[in-house]
Every structure is written in structure tokens, then in C-alpha cells.
Design an enzyme around this catalytic site. Structure first.
Site, short mmCIF file in Angstrom:
data_model
loop_
_atom_site.label_atom_id
_atom_site.label_comp_id
_atom_site.label_asym_id
_atom_site.label_seq_id
_atom_site.Cartn_x
_atom_site.Cartn_y
_atom_site.Cartn_z
CE1 TYR A 51 32.04 13.43 23.37
CE2 TYR A 51 32.03 13.46 25.76
CZ TYR A 51 32.07 12.76 24.57
OH TYR A 51 32.12 11.39 24.60
CG LEU A 189 21.39 4.40 30.67
CD1 LEU A 189 20.72 5.71 31.10
CD2 LEU A 189 21.13 3.31 31.71
CB ILE A 227 30.42 7.11 31.77
CG1 ILE A 227 30.67 6.46 30.39
CG2 ILE A 227 31.65 7.00 32.64
CD1 ILE A 227 31.71 7.21 29.55
CE LYS A 229 22.74 14.16 28.09
NZ LYS A 229 21.42 14.18 27.42
CB SER A 230 20.56 12.04 33.19
OG SER A 230 19.30 12.69 33.25
NE ARG A 235 14.87 10.61 32.75
CZ ARG A 235 14.60 10.84 31.47
NH1 ARG A 235 15.51 11.39 30.67
NH2 ARG A 235 13.44 10.50 30.96
CG ASN A 239 20.70 7.06 35.72
OD1 ASN A 239 19.63 6.45 35.76
ND2 ASN A 239 20.99 7.90 34.74
N1 LIG Z 1 33.96 7.51 23.58
C1 LIG Z 1 32.95 7.74 22.77
O1 LIG Z 1 33.08 7.72 21.53
C2 LIG Z 1 31.61 8.04 23.35
C3 LIG Z 1 30.47 8.05 22.52
C4 LIG Z 1 29.22 8.30 23.12
C5 LIG Z 1 29.14 8.55 24.48
N2 LIG Z 1 30.27 8.58 25.24
C6 LIG Z 1 30.22 8.87 26.71
O2 LIG Z 1 29.22 8.07 27.32
C7 LIG Z 1 28.28 8.92 27.99
C8 LIG Z 1 26.90 8.31 28.02
O3 LIG Z 1 26.49 7.92 26.72
P1 LIG Z 1 25.23 8.53 25.98
O4 LIG Z 1 24.98 9.89 26.48
O5 LIG Z 1 25.48 8.33 24.52
O6 LIG Z 1 24.05 7.52 26.34
P2 LIG Z 1 23.35 6.93 27.67
O7 LIG Z 1 24.02 7.42 28.89
O8 LIG Z 1 23.21 5.49 27.43
O9 LIG Z 1 21.89 7.55 27.57
C9 LIG Z 1 21.64 8.91 27.72
C10 LIG Z 1 20.15 9.12 27.38
O10 LIG Z 1 19.35 8.39 28.31
C11 LIG Z 1 18.50 9.32 29.00
N3 LIG Z 1 18.45 8.87 30.40
C12 LIG Z 1 19.45 8.96 31.32
N4 LIG Z 1 19.06 8.43 32.49
C13 LIG Z 1 17.80 7.99 32.32
C14 LIG Z 1 16.85 7.37 33.17
N5 LIG Z 1 17.14 7.08 34.44
N6 LIG Z 1 15.63 7.06 32.66
C15 LIG Z 1 15.32 7.35 31.38
N7 LIG Z 1 16.17 7.94 30.51
C16 LIG Z 1 17.39 8.27 30.99
C17 LIG Z 1 19.12 10.68 28.83
O11 LIG Z 1 18.13 11.69 28.81
P3 LIG Z 1 18.22 13.03 29.72
O12 LIG Z 1 19.58 13.63 29.56
O13 LIG Z 1 17.13 13.87 29.11
O14 LIG Z 1 17.91 12.60 31.11
C18 LIG Z 1 19.75 10.56 27.46
O15 LIG Z 1 18.79 10.76 26.44
C19 LIG Z 1 28.36 10.23 27.20
O16 LIG Z 1 27.82 11.31 27.89
C20 LIG Z 1 29.86 10.33 26.97
O17 LIG Z 1 30.50 10.81 28.13
C21 LIG Z 1 31.50 8.31 24.70
#
Ligand SMILES: NC(=O)c1ccc[n+]([C@@H]2O[C@H](COP(=O)([O-])OP(=O)(O)OC[C@H]3O[C@@H](n4cnc5c(N)ncnc54)[C@H](OP(=O)(O)O)[C@@H]3O)[C@@H](O)[C@H]2O)c1
Length: 276
Positions: A51, A189, A227, A229-230, A235, A239
Site C-alpha cells: 500500500y 462493505l 476491517i 476503510k473510510s 463514516r 462504522n
Molecule cells: N488482503 C488483501 O488482499 C486486501 C485487499 C483489499 C482490501 N484489503 C483491506 O481491507 C480494507 C477494506 O477494504 P476496501 O477498502 O477494499 O473496501 P471496503 O472497506 O469494503 O469499502 C471501502 C469503500 O466504502 C466507502 N465507505 C466506507 N464506509 C462507508 C459508509 N459508512 N457509508 C458509505 N460508504 C462507505 C469508502 O469510501 P470513503 O473512503 O470515501 O469513505 C470506500 O470507497 C482495506 O483498506 C485493506 O486494509 C485487503
């Protein structure tokens, strides 16, 4: 402030069940974003060498007034470094500015490279030396887990996989749990896509909660570590407050019925992840 439940990993290390992910948080914003997350009450931060923002996570941990042992930090081994995990670990540890990493994961199995067993043996040494309090894997499908368990000694503490209402991976979850490996949901999410589903929106309306809170309460209710992310402080708080919502068996089943086996991210079995 809402109390986030803790889970005991298979080596008795405690991990907050709801954490904060920083994938795609720009390096120059990461310190501020993680400081906001810590101020909101998160005590579990998930980053990765790939990252490019471990230093920002470390700067936030150093700047906050919290004792080091109160913040659980995960980072991950880059795909191109399976053959040199010991050195990669030291680079991550320096970037984070910590003596001990709470959880160190193999980011992807990259089966085409055939090096994840070698990487795991190096991680077993890191664990034995006390550099990481727990070691685990990410994106390991059932066959990758079987290979690892057959050829190495330490059972992973965690398998971090893509997991959200429309992509629940029941086979991987079952195989992980059967071996005492905690399931950690990334993209919990569905990167926001699962929040507009009629089922989630209706449950949210009935509970006076938000769609994100329903989805995260579901993860916690079925035993996943999650986990989200926002980059928005509001948010982050929204969350985290999901930890205060307990869904009924019927509500958990309603979300469970949303699984459409639709993956958002790459398939660990086939993709070559030279970029990570
Ligand atoms: N091990 C792996 O290969 C791998 C792969 C992907 C992810 N990850 C980990 O998992 C974490 C989370 O996954 P992710 O970032 O892919 O997806 P996520 O957490 O499912 O979704 C993040 C998205 O949702 C939005 N969001 C967050 N809270 C919200 C709310 N309450 N209402 C509306 N929209 C909301 C965020 O926008 P805003 O930021 O604009 O609020 C962002 O666009 C990553 O940060 C990383 O640490 C690991």
C-alpha cells in the site's frame, strides 16, 4: 464510546474484531487518516507493504497518546518478496517504527511463483524470534491452506480474504475455521457496493441504523474480523458504532441469503500479482 469485541487468535493473542483498513489511502494523507481513526476509537489498523503507506500508519501510532500495546497493527508481505521475507519484514518494521508487528500476513499466495511455503518458513522464524505476535495468510483458498498445513509447522492465526454479503466464500471460511484459523473480511462493505442492496437498506430502516452498520454488524455476528476503510471521520465513527448493534438470527440469515458468489477483486488462484 462503543466497545469493540476482541477475538482470541489460535495462539491466544487478542485482536479487536472491528479494525480499520488503509488500502488506497494516499501515503501523504495516511498519518492524518489513521490519527482520525484512532481518535474515533479504532485500535486495530490494517496496512501492507504494497500500500506504500506503512510510514504514515507508524507516524500516527507514534503521534497518538496511546500505549503501543493498545494498538493492534497488521502488515503484509509483498508478492515479489516471498523469497526474502526476513528482509521484507525488517523493512516493514522500520517503516512502521515499531519493535513488534502484531500480525504479519502473506498478502497473496501467488501459486504460479511456488514460493509461499518458503515465505511461511521465514515467517515462522520471525514469529519464533518474537518479531510478530501472530502470523497469518491472506487470499489463501482451501488448496493453498492444505499445502501450507501439510508442509509447515505453525498454523496461520488468520486468513484475510475478500468477504462481504454478496461474496461470502463459505468453503474458504469453513476450511479456515476447521483448522482454528480466524476469518478476517477484507472489502467488508463490498467497497460500498453492498450498501444499496434492498435487503440491507430494509434492515437498516427497521433497526434505525445505516446500511454500513448493518453489514458490519452482520460480520461481527457471524464471527468475522472486519476491517472497513473510510477517509471520512464521520463514516469512521458510523462504522465503528456497528459494534453496538446485535443482529437477530433472522437478520443474520437475511444477509446470509444475499451471497451471489460475485468477487470484486482478483482471483487468488489465477492472477499474477506482480504489482503487489
Ligand atoms: N488482503 C488483501 O488482499 C486486501 C485487499 C483489499 C482490501 N484489503 C483491506 O481491507 C480494507 C477494506 O477494504 P476496501 O477498502 O477494499 O473496501 P471496503 O472497506 O469494503 O469499502 C471501502 C469503500 O466504502 C466507502 N465507505 C466506507 N464506509 C462507508 C459508509 N459508512 N457509508 C458509505 N460508504 C462507505 C469508502 O469510501 P470513503 O473512503 O470515501 O469513505 C470506500 O470507497 C482495506 O483498506 C485493506 O486494509 C485487503
Amino acid at each position: 464510546m462503543v466497545v469493540v469485541p476482541a477475538r482470541r487468535l489460535n495462539n491466544d493473542v487478542s485482536i479487536p474484531q472491528l479494525g480499520f483498513g488503509v488500502f488506497q489511502v494516499p501515503p501523504e494523507r495516511t498519518q492524518q487518516v489513521v490519527e482520525e481513526a484512532l481518535a474515533a476509537g479504532y485500535r486495530h489498523i490494517d496496512t501492507a507493504a504494497a500500500y506504500g503507506n506503512e510510514a504514515g500508519v507508524g507516524a500516527a501510532i507514534a503521534a497518538c497518546a496511546l500505549p503501543r500495546e493498545e494498538v493492534f497493527v497488521t502488515t503484509k508481505l509483498r508478492n515479489g518478496e516471498h523469497g526474502d521475507a526476513a528482509q521484507a519484514f525488517e523493512v516493514s518494521r522500520r517503516a512502521l517504527g515499531v519493535d513488534v508487528i502484531d500480525l504479519y500476513l502473506i498478502h497473496w499466495p501467488v501459486p504460479s511463483a511456488g514460493l509461499f511455503v518458503q515465505a511461511w518458513r521465514a515467517m515462522e522464524k520471525i514469529y519464533a524470534a518474537g518479531g510478530a505476535r501472530a502470523i497469518g495468510v491472506s487470499n489463501f483458498m482451501a488448496d493453498h491452506l492444505d499445502t501450507l498445513l501439510a508442509e509447515t509447522t505453525v498454523v496461520p492465526a488468520v486468513n484475510q480474504v475478500e468477504l462481504h454479503p454478496t461474496f461470502q466464500q463459505p468453503a474458504v471460511c469453513a476450511r479456515s475455521r476447521a483448522h482454528g484459523i480466524a476469518v478476517e473480511a477484507y472489502s467488508p462493505l463490498g467497497r460500498g457496493a453492498d450498501l444499496t442492496s434492498a435487503t440491507v437498506v430494509e434492515l437498516a430502516r427497521k433497526r434505525g441504523a445505516t446500511p454500513a452498520q448493518i453489514v458490519l454488524a452482520w460480520h461481527l455476528g457471524v464471527g468475522n474480523i472486519a476491517i472497513p476503510k473510510s477517509t471520512h471521520a464521520e463514516r469512521m465513527r458510523e462504522n465503528l458504532a456497528a459494534a453496538g448493534i446485535s443482529l437477530s438470527a433472522e437478520e443474520l440469515d437475511a444477509v446470509r441469503s444475499m451471497d451471489s458468489a460475485a468477487r470484486i477483486g482478483p482471483d487468488p488462484a489465477t492472477a499474477a500479482f506482480t504489482q503487489m
